[in-house]
Design an enzyme around this catalytic site. Structure first.
Site, PDB file in Angstrom:
ATOM      1  N   SER A 115       0.718  -1.059   0.144  1.00 50.60           N
ATOM      2  CA  SER A 115      -0.044  -0.108   0.031  1.00 50.60           C
ATOM      3  C   SER A 115       0.744   1.288  -0.166  1.00 50.60           C
ATOM      4  CB  SER A 115      -0.733   0.077   1.248  1.00 50.60           C
ATOM      5  OG  SER A 115      -1.926   0.952   1.249  1.00 50.60           O
ATOM      6  N   GLU A 248      -1.936  -2.816  -8.084  1.00 54.61           N
ATOM      7  CA  GLU A 248      -3.414  -2.968  -7.628  1.00 54.61           C
ATOM      8  C   GLU A 248      -3.707  -1.383  -6.980  1.00 54.61           C
ATOM      9  OE1 GLU A 248      -3.737  -2.572  -3.930  1.00 54.61           O
ATOM     10  OE2 GLU A 248      -1.728  -2.425  -3.271  1.00 54.61           O
ATOM     11  N   HIS A 316      -5.185  -5.075  -1.711  1.00 55.16           N
ATOM     12  CA  HIS A 316      -6.193  -4.589  -0.431  1.00 55.16           C
ATOM     13  C   HIS A 316      -7.095  -5.749  -0.298  1.00 55.16           C
ATOM     14  CE1 HIS A 316      -3.511  -1.071  -0.958  1.00 55.16           C
ATOM     15  NE2 HIS A 316      -4.077  -0.656   0.201  1.00 55.16           N
TER      16      HIS A 316
END
Length: 355
Positions: A115, A248, A316
């Protein structure tokens, strides 16, 4: 590409908080249990000064403090590998305080996170030719019991497993709360990989090779065009190997994903590309004005004529395969059942080499 030494038996795992720290629940309890579990396995744990901090905006502490923590931890002999405490929002602001030249000169050390930690897992390979791991943050190691993907991440850091496989099911709705901080993944949905633009060989397999690079698209598009953007140069440097992008997204809706693909493409990031691995977006299943998550990616990328594998175990919506950013890899998709193409079930293997 520089590859750090793997974590040895009874080695030391260091923890840093360049993004959020483990200051609030459920992250505080999950982090503490992760420390307990790793210690029980015989590892020492070394905590950076910001691991429990919460005086920052969108990150654990002031950007100067977070940058200093990274500089010192990457150079310290007290820890053998580093795991980020968590993701967050504004890790990009620490970059002006990270001494990338010093990191390039020092002996390499594994850093793992995902992330917001893309700001390091992407820049370490592209700026410092130092491999990093796009994988779970510290609190994930506190779940009871561990999911297979968590064991895979630790085995990767230990050098015991460099080939990762897609998992059977993924979590659409998690049950982790402040009151239940150690709950494991709630994996209820079957993993159904969707390969676009890919041709099967005589064995019914899809194969492609290249050097892995990527991360969270939210962070990557934010870096595009800044002085930290060396993605096009990285692709040229490893043109002979070719590039496999793994991407992502977290906060982006389907239109923002499509804009991000357009921007990175026009910044020259996708030259010498051999394939794309696209993780399940946090906006999974969203459709806006006729645009869904698949068209958002495929339409901008189909011109490259390479495989685009969607709904991969990245990011995620867990579980996620830990990947070595900067490593050479061969991706193999093997068909598991028959039927028409949309109904086919594929297993994916990503075999990484430290070359």
């Amino acid at each position: 590409m520089r590859y750090p030494e793997f974590l040895k038996e009874n080695g030391a795992v260091g923890f840093v908080a360049p993004s959020f720290g483990a200051a609030t629940e459920p992250y505080h309890s999950a982090f503490n249990n992760a420390l307990k579990k790793l210690k029980a396995m015989g590892f020492d744990t070394v905590l950076g000064p910001n691991c429990y901090a919460s005086d920052g905006v969108g990150i654990s502490s002031a950007p100067e403090s977070c940058g200093r923590e990274i500089n010192e931890a990457m150079a310290s002999k007290d820890s053998d590998v580093l795991i980020s405490c968590g993701g967050g929002e504004l890790m990009c602001e620490i970059l002006d305080h990270v001494d990338f030249e010093r990191i390039r000169r020092e002996s390499p050390k594994w850093f793992m996170g995902y992330s917001d930690n893309t700001n390091l897992t992407f820049l370490l390979p592209t700026l410092c030719d130092t491999a990093a791991v796009y994988g779970p943050c510290a609190g994930t190691f506190g779940m009871e019991p561990w999911h297979e993907s968590v064991r895979d991440a630790l085995d990767l850091l230990r050098g015991k497993k460099l080939s990762m496989h897609s998992y059977d099911r993924w979590e659409k709705e998690g049950f982790k709360t402040e009151e239940d901080p150690l709950v494991p993944y709630n994996t209820t949905e079957p993993v159904l990989l969707k390969p676009f633009g890919a041709k099967e060989d005589e064995k019914g397999e899809i194969r492609f090779q290249g050097r892995l690079i990527g991360g969270c698209t939210d962070c990557l598009v934010n870096l595009t065009g800044t002085r930290y953007d060396r993605a096009a140069q990285f692709a040229e440097r490893y043109a002979e190997d070719g590039i496999i992008w793994f991407l992502e997204s977290c906060d982006l809706n389907v239109f923002a994903i499509r804009r991000a693909m357009w921007q990175m493409k026009h910044a020259g990031w996708f030259s010498h590309v051999k394939g794309f691995l696209i993780g399940r977006p946090a906006c999974f299943g969203q459709e806006m004005m006729g645009l869904d998550q698949y068209a958002a990616v495929w339409e901008p990328l189909k011109e490259f004529g390479v495989p685009v594998v969607m709904d991969a175990d990245l990011g995620h919506l867990p579980p996620q395969m830990p990947l070595i950013s900067g490593s050479l890899a061969e991706v193999v998709l093997r068909r598991q059942d028959g039927g028409s193409v949309p109904e086919r079930k594929w297993e994916m293997e990503v075999a990484m080499r430290l070359a």
